[in-house]
Design an enzyme around this catalytic site. Structure first.
Site, PDB file in Angstrom:
ATOM      1  CG  ASP A  53      -3.019  15.891   7.346  1.00 39.94           C
ATOM      2  OD1 ASP A  53      -3.751  14.971   7.786  1.00 39.94           O
ATOM      3  OD2 ASP A  53      -2.752  16.925   7.986  1.00 39.94           O
ATOM      4  CG  LEU A  62      -7.851  32.882   8.587  1.00 42.43           C
ATOM      5  CD1 LEU A  62      -7.369  32.567   7.182  1.00 42.43           C
ATOM      6  CD2 LEU A  62      -9.280  33.381   8.543  1.00 42.43           C
ATOM      7  N   GLY A  63      -7.068  29.917  12.067  1.00 37.24           N
ATOM      8  CA  GLY A  63      -7.149  28.604  12.670  1.00 37.24           C
ATOM      9  C   GLY A  63      -5.783  28.119  13.094  1.00 37.24           C
ATOM     10  CG  PHE A  74       1.356  21.013   8.823  1.00 35.70           C
ATOM     11  CD1 PHE A  74       2.461  20.182   8.952  1.00 35.70           C
ATOM     12  CD2 PHE A  74       0.231  20.523   8.209  1.00 35.70           C
ATOM     13  CE1 PHE A  74       2.432  18.887   8.464  1.00 35.70           C
ATOM     14  CE2 PHE A  74       0.195  19.230   7.705  1.00 35.70           C
ATOM     15  CZ  PHE A  74       1.287  18.401   7.834  1.00 35.70           C
ATOM     16  N   GLY A  75       0.684  24.449  11.949  1.00 42.79           N
ATOM     17  CA  GLY A  75       0.943  25.793  12.453  1.00 42.79           C
ATOM     18  C   GLY A  75      -0.301  26.650  12.376  1.00 42.79           C
TER      19      GLY A  75
END
Ligand SMILES: *[C@@H]1O[C@H](CO)[C@@H](O)[C@H](O)[C@H]1NC(C)=O
Ligand SMILES: *[C@@H]1O[C@H](CO)[C@@H](O)[C@H](O)[C@H]1NC(C)=O
Ligand SMILES: *[C@@H]1O[C@H](CO)[C@@H](O)[C@H](O)[C@H]1NC(C)=O
Ligand SMILES: *[C@@H]1O[C@H](CO)[C@@H](O)[C@H](O)[C@H]1NC(C)=O
Ligand SMILES: *[C@@H]1O[C@H](CO)[C@@H](O)[C@H](O)[C@H]1NC(C)=O
Ligand SMILES: *[C@@H]1O[C@H](CO)[C@@H](O)[C@H](O)[C@H]1NC(C)=O
Length: 678
Positions: free
Chosen positions: A485, A364-365, A369-370
């Protein structure tokens, strides 16, 4: 075991009366000297006369040939028989013999050469192995002076002797060209049909040989062991043995081998003059040796076995490989303290299958962070988003898991719900509910969904929703949770286009980074509060700062840091808005793609709140509760006075300049927004 039985006198007299022989002393004296019958049910302790390779095995088998090639062996009943009656014209009397034999060959169903039961004038006559069966030699075959009668069990077809096949029973007189022969087998008593038997089948079989003096007929009958003697003989021949045999003769067995190593065995033997041969006690017979013939062995041992072994080893290897792979592929890290969070723990295997093995097409993206993958849980068919976070440290993990799990417990409609997690070595997997409409930044800026323009109403609802979610984190949960964030790419849209805040708490993980040398300042350039860049301490006020930037971003439809025409000049969104405000052209800042279709009051409120929240002094920012009150109209936000605006424009407090100075000395994590989106 041998039984030398003298017939009782009374029986003998009865016999003589029956056959009508005149009573004389002769048979009695003859009877005194002759062994009229014997039975061997096994040959243990038997004193046979042996020559060649013949021997008696410890188990009591008469082994005529051992597995030596081109050999022969013979065995004689030790004492001579007086075959003829003692009258001057004495003819050969009726007699019968039976024996049990077995042929063991190195090949399946193939052996050489055979064995015979014979009657011969001496125990020492010339003979040769191979086709001569240990009975004749190359010069005397067929010579009437041999005085030999034999029954052959021949497993080799020798055309010189007119053999019918390689598995026959023959009646031989003085030579190996049989008087009569027939394929090995027997006739069923019931229907007279013939059944073949294979002599070299490694099975014991029984043979009956009967000579009828009156009919001068020889009957040979073959049958499987344990079967009663069939009425119909296998082969018979009219043959006046009085013309063949000598008065004093020896009975015995002969056998020979050729090139195929074959063992010929006799298991039991009986004989009687003038009466049927006594029955052999089949239960007493020694066992034939178990033998894996080479024919079968060549298949079983030499081809099938190696192949099967190889296949077995291969499949064991494959299973081991799969188990090891499975072990590593699905390996997880689990600590004792996690039992408290059991229900929130997903198995890696499920997540692996849910995401199709974390395939790229389910990606998905890629965020700070990962990577995030779309997945469908195997059992519940629930759509989820699985975030893979690299994390080596176990430090702080317990607190982090406890926090996200507890956050996940309460559902807030403005937070992306965390469903659970999984841990592997160096990796943390977070399972969230799936947001079908993706992240907000793609709608705001040129991206896949960039051509879909969010209406003002949608934007205002999203802003208020995020404010509500943030308030929940800051004040309404058991303890204060700083998101750290907040940015457009962390705002996800559900199926009703409601904004939901994702990734909450995740930044906290990086406070306990594996590498103590680096101070991770978490956040995204453009959203970083100045004091965060200075001290690295996240607080609710730093979230409020980022929220302010976010509000401006949504309202103006512009990134927090804008790259203008020239490469060097970067314009901060805040500065740009301030500039417009000072020039009194507030309305120009609202996203031009809305084409003026916006509520002016709401837009003004949003811009005002955005600026207030992104105040460089943390103390000057409102709390999220106040922000909610401004949005709700319960409190009027303070006016943007000149001092405030001037203060915000002081260059040394410019958040971007401070943070970019910082970025040259300190690593800044999660720069995803600058590097092009989540
Ligand atoms: C053979 O003889 C031995 C000793 O002479 C004896 O113990 C054994 O029972 C005998 N076996 C048979 C089968 O008669
Ligand atoms: C077969 O018998 C012969 C003679 O008794 C002997 O020399 C040979 O070793 C035996 N072979 C086997 C395999 O027992
Ligand atoms: C048969 O054998 C006898 C004795 O060995 C010999 O004299 C005679 O010539 C042989 N007959 C034939 C036809 O070979
Ligand atoms: C003959 O009888 C035997 C024994 O009853 C049986 O096994 C066999 O099949 C019969 N054969 C025929 C052709 O009927
Ligand atoms: C028995 O064996 C002979 C010769 O090998 C063959 O011709 C015949 O067909 C066999 N009969 C049966 C019933 O198998
Ligand atoms: C068998 O042969 C002997 C001697 O040659 C003779 O005396 C006897 O009559 C013959 N028997 C028959 C049944 O032909």
């Amino acid at each position: 075991m041998a039984m030398f039985v003298m017939k009782p006198i009374s029986l003998m007299l009865l016999y003589l009366l029956l056959v009508g022989v005149a009573i004389s002393t002769a048979p009695l004296t003859a009877g005194n000297n002759d062994h009229r019958q014997f039975v061997y049910s096994g040959f243990a302790n038997a004193s046979l006369t042996l020559d060649g390779t013949a021997s008696i095995t410890p188990s009591g088998l008469l082994e005529l040939t051992n597995s030596t090639a081109m050999s022969m062996g013979r065995a004689f009943f030790p004492d001579p028989l007086r075959l003829r009656d003692p009258s001057p014209t004495g003819t050969v009397q009726s007699f019968s013999a039976s024996f049990v034999f077995g042929i063991i060959s190195v090949y399946d169903m193939m052996s050489s050469h055979g064995l015979t039961l014979f009657v011969a004038p001496s125990k020492n006559f010339p003979a040769m192995p191979v086709q001569y069966l240990g009975l004749f030699d190359g010069s005397n075959n067929g010579n009437a002076s041999n005085h030999i009668f034999a029954v052959e069990l021949d497993t080799w077809q020798n055309v010189d002797f007119g053999d019918i096949n390689n598995n026959h029973v023959g009646i031989d007189v003085n030579g190996l060209t049989s008087v009569r022969s027939y394929p090995a087998g027997f006739f069923h008593d019931q229907n007279g049909t013939f059944r073949n038997l294979t002599l070299s089948s490694q099975e014991a079989m029984q043979v009956w040989v009967e000579y009828d003096r009156e009919k001068t007929r020889v009957d040979v009958t073959l049958a499987p062991l344990a079967m009663a003697k069939p009425r119909e003989p296998t082969v018979s021949a009219i043959c006046n043995l009085s013309d063949v045999l000598t008065d004093v003769a020896y009975i015995g067995f002969s056998s020979s081998t050729g090139k195929i190593n074959t063992q010929h065995y006799v298991l039991g033997w009986s004989f009687a003059m003038n009466s049927p041969a006594p029955s052999i006690d089949l239960t007493m017979l020694p066992k034939l040796p178990r033998h894996h013939p080479k024919g079968r062995r060549s298949w079983v041992l030499e081809i099938v076995l190696p192949v099967a072994t190889a296949a077995l080893l291969l499949s064991l290897g494959a299973i081991a490989f799969l188990l090891v792979r499975r072990h590593f592929r699905y390996a997880e890290v689990r600590d004792n303290w996690e039992s408290d969070f059991g229900p929130h723990r997903f198995s890696y295997k499920d997540l692996f299958h849910a995401t199709g093995g974390f395939e790229n097409k389910n990606l998905l993206g890629v965020g700070g962070f990962g990577r995030v993958y779309k997945g469908v849980l195997p059992r519940s068919r629930l759509k989820v988003a699985v975030k893979k976070v690299s994390h080596d440290s176990r430090q702080g993990m317990k607190e982090f898991i406890a926090e996200i799990v507890s956050l996940g417990r309460l559902q807030n409609r403005n937070l992306v719900q965390l469903l659970g997690y999984c841990r592997r070595k160096g990796e943390l997997l977070l399972v969230y509910e799936y947001m079908p409409n993706g992240s907000l930044d793609k709608y705001l800026h040129n991206g896949k969904e960039g051509n879909v323009v969010l209406s003002w109403a949608q934007r205002f609802r999203i802003i208020k929703g995020i404010a509500s979610g943030l308030l929940y984190l800051h004040e309404e949960w058991e303890k204060v949770v700083v998101h750290r964030d907040i940015k457009a790419s962390n705002v996800l849209l559900d199926d009703e286009m409601n904004g939901r805040l994702g990734d909450f708490g995740l930044a906290r993980l990086y406070d306990h980074g594996a590498d103590p040398q680096t101070t991770h300042v978490v956040g995204t350039i453009g959203y970083l509060a100045p004091e965060l860049a200075r001290s690295g301490n996240a607080a609710p006020a730093t979230d409020v700062f980022a929220f302010g930037i976010f509000v401006l971003e949504v309202t103006c439809g512009q990134r927090p840091v804008n790259h203008q025409n020239t490469q060097d000049s970067q314009v901060m969104l805040v500065d740009w808005v301030l500039d417009k405000v000072q020039k009194g052209s507030f309305g120009d800042t609202v996203d031009s793609r809305l084409k003026g279709r916006h509520d002016g009051g709401e837009a003004y409120l949003a811009l005002k709140i955005g600026l207030l929240c992104s105040h460089p002094f943390a103390d000057a920012r409102p709390t999220m509760r106040q922000v909610m009150q401004y949005f709700g109209g319960e409190i009027q936000p303070p006016d943007l006075c000149f001092e405030v605006l001037a203060c915000m424009q002081r260059e040394e407090l410019d958040p971007y300049i401070i943070s970019s100075r910082l970025s040259s000395t300190t690593r800044i994590s999660a720069m995803s927004d600058v590097s092009g989106g989540r």
